[in-house]
Write a protein that holds these residues in place. Structure first.
Motif, short mmCIF file in Angstrom:
data_model
loop_
_atom_site.label_atom_id
_atom_site.label_comp_id
_atom_site.label_asym_id
_atom_site.label_seq_id
_atom_site.Cartn_x
_atom_site.Cartn_y
_atom_site.Cartn_z
N ALA A 91 -8.32 89.97 61.84
CA ALA A 91 -8.59 90.49 63.18
C ALA A 91 -10.08 90.82 63.29
O ALA A 91 -10.79 90.94 62.29
CB ALA A 91 -7.76 91.74 63.45
N GLU A 92 -10.55 90.93 64.51
CA GLU A 92 -11.88 91.43 64.86
C GLU A 92 -13.05 90.72 64.16
O GLU A 92 -13.84 91.35 63.46
CB GLU A 92 -11.97 92.93 64.59
N ARG A 115 -5.27 96.98 56.06
CA ARG A 115 -6.32 95.98 56.19
C ARG A 115 -7.64 96.54 55.64
O ARG A 115 -7.88 97.74 55.66
CB ARG A 115 -6.50 95.59 57.66
N ASN A 136 -5.81 101.22 58.34
CA ASN A 136 -6.40 100.07 59.02
C ASN A 136 -7.66 100.45 59.79
O ASN A 136 -7.63 101.37 60.61
CB ASN A 136 -5.40 99.47 60.01
N SER A 138 -10.55 99.69 62.70
CA SER A 138 -10.59 99.00 64.00
C SER A 138 -11.93 99.26 64.65
O SER A 138 -12.69 100.13 64.23
CB SER A 138 -9.44 99.48 64.91
N ARG A 139 -12.22 98.49 65.70
CA ARG A 139 -13.46 98.63 66.48
C ARG A 139 -14.71 98.47 65.61
O ARG A 139 -15.69 99.19 65.78
CB ARG A 139 -13.49 99.98 67.21
N PHE A 151 -16.80 101.84 62.20
CA PHE A 151 -15.41 101.53 62.53
C PHE A 151 -14.66 102.83 62.77
O PHE A 151 -15.14 103.93 62.49
CB PHE A 151 -14.74 100.71 61.42
N HIS A 199 -8.06 110.07 64.74
CA HIS A 199 -8.69 108.76 64.59
C HIS A 199 -10.19 108.98 64.73
O HIS A 199 -10.68 109.29 65.81
CB HIS A 199 -8.17 107.77 65.63
N GLY A 222 -9.74 106.48 68.87
CA GLY A 222 -8.95 105.28 68.72
C GLY A 222 -7.50 105.65 68.56
O GLY A 222 -7.08 106.77 68.89
N THR A 230 -14.84 99.96 72.46
CA THR A 230 -15.46 99.52 71.22
C THR A 230 -16.46 100.58 70.79
O THR A 230 -16.68 101.57 71.49
CB THR A 230 -16.18 98.18 71.41
#
Length: 687
Positions: A91-92, A115, A136, A138-139, A151, A199, A222, A230
């Motif tokens: 992803a990403e 991840r 995990n 993200s962003r 992130f 988050h 998040g 983002t």
């Protein structure tokens, strides 16, 4: 099969001998063909505009799961190669500022519980892992100097307790402690129960893999209750900008959010906007002088179109760049010269990409964004390089989802990928045609999906497919479910009634506090229009939909008996129980129903399909998921039980370990469409 045996066929204007031959030579799309298609997601263009990274996604029939693999292509699409393993769950993808490295997240090691972030060298294919993360990420976002990656990651917190927690005797096997919460929103569809976790924003040093936590629960940056967005670096790398809201806002006023900055050294958090309403996807311009975000006003209305807004970094007056369009905007990226923002918007069933200049000029760039093999516009992504090269995900009547490329200022695009072309070339195609009709002087758009080898002199059964939301929309795109329905010999019709997005904010708001019901005239008018078509068998018309479409299906069969059978999937039938059991009670009481049920009970009843169940005569299938917290399973069960008590033919289908929309396991998508078509076949549809 559409044709049971060969017989003379009258050839109409829309059907040639070659088309008939093709229809007989190739089978139509069937339910298990879900495993034959692939689609592209998350395109990312290198800073020099020469290399495209994208995710190839498909469904694995043996593992019964979704696969996501990283691929690289040149801008022309002539040279392509896989850059990750088939089971990496990528992803990403994000290019470094100098284009020499590509970061992404993946689950590559079977021993990992989450991840991890990887950095790939596109030239030699080597990659290395950045740190070891317990949850995990993200962003992910590169710093301007390429030395760090920011992130967001979940941070667990101790579970709350009440009273004394006794320790079990040595060797005893006691049950886990119960889940205790004092939050309003303690569960979320697809995520399950939500505790006191936060988050937070982290930064990893690329050279060493060192990971440093910056924030400590000051806001929700998040996670399932966070705000879409983002992480955006300031040009000097001193701070990050993102949209967020507090835990209290997430519970009680989830449409309230602001743009925050996070100091990348001290971790200090500062709120940059304080406007009434929501600011999502906050991003700072490359020159540091402007802040862009998607803006919604504070309002009791059920729906507002997100608008593209910018404010100077000094805090002067806000500009709404998308105001002339009167269309919802999603996604944004600053131009390299900081003079414009690229963003996508929805327009009459089509997703488009445009350049929104700070001078107020709007320049169309591309159209037909989308992916994921759906008539919805999910999966619409884009990326623009400093030289004006751009890539998009694109979907149309023949394309479940590919990558296309073009140049800003030049007309047209060229497809870089053709992920499903080979497979679909072995199947007889349907055709998608638009139609319109008017209700109360308002034009309503719709589309017909005609089965392979369509013969205008025949009579076909028809399925009216209703989109969810209700503030979403359908368009002329290849849709797995619609294709399987057409492959069985149905004409499929779908419309965008009032309440749909992409036709102006007033159109979307026309069902405010009156859904379902306010849009019922559209479906009656559509049924009248469709029944009058010479090739439609008006005695074999069926209706179905999921979520908001399932709600409308349950409402429609309480108002009319014209349909041979119905399938209502994960609907809302009782507003009182739904508003208090769903994963967003503040939204559904404040904005959908206009008050709480204990003071507004009569209105709750008036918009609940359950109040009309005494009128139903149509055989009705109810399909639901046991882990659905958007429209919980009790909604299906209540309606099913009421029908059975009345002696109306009904069936209930329950999917374990599935959330809303029944998308968790590909095999469930296959069985769901087969069950639906089996129900219609029991009531006169094709076998």
């Amino acid at each position: 099969m559409i044709f049971q045996k060969a017989k003379p066929i009258m050839i109409g204007a829309a059907l040639t001998a070659a088309a008939i031959s093709t229809a007989f030579a190739k089978p139509p799309i069937s339910a298990t063909d879900l495993f034959g298609i692939a689609y592209a997601m998350n395109p990312a263009l290198s800073p020099d505009g020469k290399t495209v990274a994208y995710l190839k996604e498909w469904m694995d029939p043996k593992a019964d799961t979704y696969r996501s693999q990283l691929w690289l292509s040149d801008f022309a699409g002539k040279s392509q190669r896989a850059a990750s393993g088939e089971a990496d769950d990528v992803a990403e993808p994000r290019w470094s500022p100098d284009g020499r490295a590509l970061a992404f997240v993946a689950l590559s090691d079977a021993t990992d519980e989450a991840r991890q972030i990887y950095v790939l060298s596109p030239t030699d294919g080597t990659r290395r892992r950045i740190g070891t993360l317990p949850a995990n990420p993200s962003r992910i976002a590169w710093s301007p100097d390429g030395a760090r990656i920011a992130f967001v990651m979940k941070v667990s917190a101790p579970a709350p307790t009440l009273g004394t927690v006794e320790k079990p005797p040595e060797g005893a096997n006691w049950q886990p402690q119960p889940f205790i919460t004092e939050r309003l929103r303690f569960r979320f569809d697809g995520a399950g129960l939500i505790g006191n976790e936060t988050h937070d924003v982290f930064v990893a040093t690329v050279a060493t893999g060192e990971v440093r936590r910056l924030t400590h629960g000051e806001a929700l940056f998040g996670g399932p209750l966070g705000v879409a967005g983002t992480l955006s670096w300031s040009p000097d790398g001193r701070f990050l900008v993102t949209s967020a809201h507090t835990a209290h806002e997430a519970d009680y006023t989830p449409r309230e959010s602001d743009v925050y900055s996070v100091d990348t050294q001290s971790g200090a958090v500062q709120q940059l906007t304080s406007l009434p309403g929501g600011e999502a996807r906050g991003a700072i311009s490359p020159d540091g002088r402007w802040l862009a975000f998607l803006r919604t006003e504070r309002s009791p209305l059920n729906h507002q179109d997100p608008k593209l807004a910018v404010v100077p970094a000094g805090g002067d007056a806000m500009k709404i760049l998308s105001a002339p369009l009167d269309r919802p905007v999603s996604g944004l990226q600053w131009s390299a010269d900081s003079r414009a923002v690229f963003a996508s918007y929805d327009d009459r069933g089509i997703s488009r990409l445009a350049r929104f200049g700070l001078d107020g000029r709007i320049r169309p760039i591309a159209e037909k964004l989308g992916s994921w093999a759906l008539a919805y516009v999910w999966g619409a992504g884009f990326s623009v390089a400093p030289n004006g090269a751009f890539v998009i995900t694109t979907a149309d009547e023949r394309t479940p989802g590919d990558v296309a490329a073009g140049m800003v200022g030049k007309p047209g695009t060229h497809r870089i990928t053709r992920l499903s072309d080979d497979f679909l070339s072995t199947r007889a195609p349907s055709t998608i045609e638009p139609f319109t009709f008017k209700v109360e002087n308002v034009e309503i758009a719709g589309w017909l999906v005609k089965p392979p080898g369509f013969d205008p002199t025949r009579k076909y059964p028809l399925i009216l497919s209703i989109h969810g939301g209700p503030h979403l929309y359908f368009g002329p795109r290849w849709d797995y479910r619609h294709e399987v329905m057409a492959g069985k010999g149905y004409v499929v019709a779908y419309i965008n009634p009032r309440g749909s997005t992409g036709y102006g904010e007033a159109f979307a708001q026309a069902t405010d506090k009156a859904f379902p019901g306010a849009d019922y005239p559209e479906f009656e008018a559509a049924a009248d229009y469709l029944a009058a078509l010479t090739f439609v068998d008006k005695d074999r018309m069926y209706v179905t939909g999921g979520s908001g479409g399932g709600t409308l299906t349950a409402y429609i069969v309480g108002r009319t008996n014209r349909y041979r059978a119905a399938a209502s999937e994960y609907p809302v039938v009782d507003y009182t129980s739904w508003s208090l059991l769903s994963d967003n009670p503040a939204i559904y009481t404040q904005h959908w129903a206009g008050g709480v049920p204990w003071t507004n009970g009569a209105h709750y009843t008036s918009i609940s399909p359950l109040s009309l169940v005494g009128n139903v005569k149509t055989p009705t299938l109810l399909v639901c998921s046991e882990e659905d917290w958007r429209t919980p399973i009790n909604q299906c069960e209540m309606y099913y039980t009421a029908l059975k008590l009345r002696g109306i033919e009904a069936a209930l289908v329950r999917y374990p370990d599935e959330a809303h929309e029944i998308q968790g396991y590909p095999s469930n998508r296959v069985s769901e469409i087969n069950i639906l078509l089996g129900w219609f076949a029991r009531h006169g549809g094709p076998q």
